[in-house]
Motif scaffolding. Structure first.
Motif, PDB file in Angstrom:
ATOM      1  N   LEU A  19       0.871  -1.166   0.000  1.00 38.21           N
ATOM      2  CA  LEU A  19       0.000   0.000   0.000  1.00 38.21           C
ATOM      3  C   LEU A  19       0.908   1.216   0.000  1.00 38.21           C
ATOM      4  CD1 LEU A  19      -3.045   0.750   0.150  1.00 38.21           C
ATOM      5  CD2 LEU A  19      -2.725   1.048   2.610  1.00 38.21           C
ATOM      6  N   VAL A  58     -12.368   7.873   5.784  1.00 37.54           N
ATOM      7  CA  VAL A  58     -11.770   7.336   4.565  1.00 37.54           C
ATOM      8  C   VAL A  58     -12.762   7.528   3.429  1.00 37.54           C
ATOM      9  CG1 VAL A  58     -10.782   5.302   3.442  1.00 37.54           C
ATOM     10  CG2 VAL A  58     -10.487   5.627   5.903  1.00 37.54           C
ATOM     11  N   VAL A  62      -8.254   7.290  -0.776  1.00 38.14           N
ATOM     12  CA  VAL A  62      -7.679   6.119  -1.442  1.00 38.14           C
ATOM     13  C   VAL A  62      -7.856   6.279  -2.952  1.00 38.14           C
ATOM     14  CG1 VAL A  62      -7.640   3.615  -1.616  1.00 38.14           C
ATOM     15  CG2 VAL A  62      -8.241   4.697   0.556  1.00 38.14           C
ATOM     16  N   ALA A 113      -3.438   7.263  -0.382  1.00 34.13           N
ATOM     17  CA  ALA A 113      -2.986   5.870  -0.417  1.00 34.13           C
ATOM     18  C   ALA A 113      -3.457   5.218  -1.705  1.00 34.13           C
ATOM     19  CB  ALA A 113      -3.530   5.098   0.784  1.00 34.13           C
ATOM     20  N   SER A 114      -2.685   4.255  -2.178  1.00 30.18           N
ATOM     21  CA  SER A 114      -3.089   3.471  -3.339  1.00 30.18           C
ATOM     22  C   SER A 114      -2.327   2.160  -3.351  1.00 30.18           C
ATOM     23  CB  SER A 114      -2.830   4.216  -4.643  1.00 30.18           C
ATOM     24  OG  SER A 114      -3.286   3.457  -5.755  1.00 30.18           O
ATOM     25  N   ARG A 126      -9.916  -0.792  -5.805  1.00 34.30           N
ATOM     26  CA  ARG A 126      -9.729   0.256  -4.799  1.00 34.30           C
ATOM     27  C   ARG A 126     -10.813   0.211  -3.730  1.00 34.30           C
ATOM     28  NH1 ARG A 126     -11.220   5.773  -5.357  1.00 34.30           N
ATOM     29  NH2 ARG A 126     -13.139   4.891  -6.230  1.00 34.30           N
ATOM     30  N   VAL A 162     -10.744   0.587   0.480  1.00 34.64           N
ATOM     31  CA  VAL A 162     -11.496   1.586   1.264  1.00 34.64           C
ATOM     32  C   VAL A 162     -12.277   0.901   2.367  1.00 34.64           C
ATOM     33  CG1 VAL A 162     -13.375   3.268   1.175  1.00 34.64           C
ATOM     34  CG2 VAL A 162     -11.635   3.263  -0.617  1.00 34.64           C
TER      35      VAL A 162
END
Length: 304
Positions: free
Chosen positions: A107, A153, A178, A206-207, A223, A227
């Protein structure tokens, strides 16, 4: 980079993720079950991989063909965009995410990464083409949660996601956006501006993925599992039928997470997916306190 890299070096996880692609369950299994984790798996070599049930020949060939140097290059490219790797053997990797089906091997994170063990994390997500009332509802829910220090988030789109992220920044609470992919292909000017503000004001990006092009549609669904996997529960605000917003429901329920739905106006077609989720048993929520009452051990001040 050589096989003599330290066993906890993220290059081994990068190698797994690059070879198998995002969404593979194998890295999670390796982290839990294989002696020596990702490094041990790499060093075991093709003969050992061939004995593993469920590892298909194309996957074994992909693992054998990918060098650690190329996996390192992926880490370097992400670092060039300001993102550092968070892997399952890192104590800052969120425990909830570690135990989903197919957790990310890497991540990539940038900014102020929150402590997910300190209290609830809640995803608030919804339509890109959101009604004014939906954006207002998302802000109301996110504001009450953020004021209590809940980790918020969301995605990175306009509409509901942007409303959630901006409201989280207003409260000063921890917030994570994300992304479907890290890419040199530019996001919209509005998204880039939101990313910069998020980082400047204490949020995080983040990814799981690094892509040389714009993110493919499949990456958005992958994705979504990240999450929901980061959080104890997800609030869906304005979902049409077969919408991206409704697609958060599947991974949330598969992961054993709570799922709540903001009902919207009765009969409004923009909420057809929301009504379907409600009919299937998701409880309605109108504000942040409706969410927090599901966490009786978590202190909060009461409705304002």
């Amino acid at each position: 980079m050589t096989p003599e890299s330290p066993p906890n070096h993220p290059v081994y996880w990068s190698w797994l993720q690059e070879a198998l692609g995002p969404g593979s369950p194998l890295p999670g299994w390796v982290g839990r079950e294989f002696p020596g984790g990702a490094a041990g798996f790499y060093r075991a070599g093709p003969r050992a991989w061939g004995s593993l049930p469920g590892l298909r020949p194309p996957q074994r060939r992909a693992l054998a063909a990918l060098s650690l140097r190329r996996a390192r290059d992926r880490l370097v490219a992400a670092a060039g965009l300001g993102f550092l790797p968070l892997t399952p053997d890192n104590p800052r990797y969120p425990e909830l995410l570690r135990h989903i089906y197919a957790p990310p091997a890497v991540l990539f994170v940038r900014g102020s990464w929150p402590d997910f063990s300190a209290g609830p994390a809640i995803a608030v997500v919804g339509a890109r083409r959101a009604k004014d009332s939906s954006r207002a509802a998302a802000q109301h829910i996110a504001g009450q949660l953020g004021e209590q220090g809940v980790v918020l988030v969301s995605g990175t789109a306009r509409g509901v996601d942007a409303s959630v992220l901006l409201e989280a920044l207003r409260t000063g609470g921890p917030v994570v956006s994300v992304l479907p992919a890290l890419t040199r292909f530019p996001y919209s000017a509005a998204a880039q501006g939101l990313h910069r503000r998020l980082l400047r004001e204490g949020g995080a990006l983040a990814s799981e993925c690094f892509s040389g092009q714009g993110p493919a549609k499949a990456l958005f669904r992958l994705r979504n599992r990240v999450v929901t996997g980061l959080c104890q529960g997800t609030v869906v605000v304005q979902a049409g039928l077969s919408s991206g917003s409704a697609s958060y429901a599947g991974p949330a329920l598969e992961q054993g997470r709570e799922l709540w739905v903001y009902p919207g106006m009765p009969g409004d077609p923009a909420f057809a997916g929301s009504r379907l989720l409600l009919e299937e048993g998701a409880p309605p929520v109108w504000n942040g306190w409706d969410v927090l009452e599901h966490f009786p051990g978590y202190w909060y001040r009461g409705e304002s």
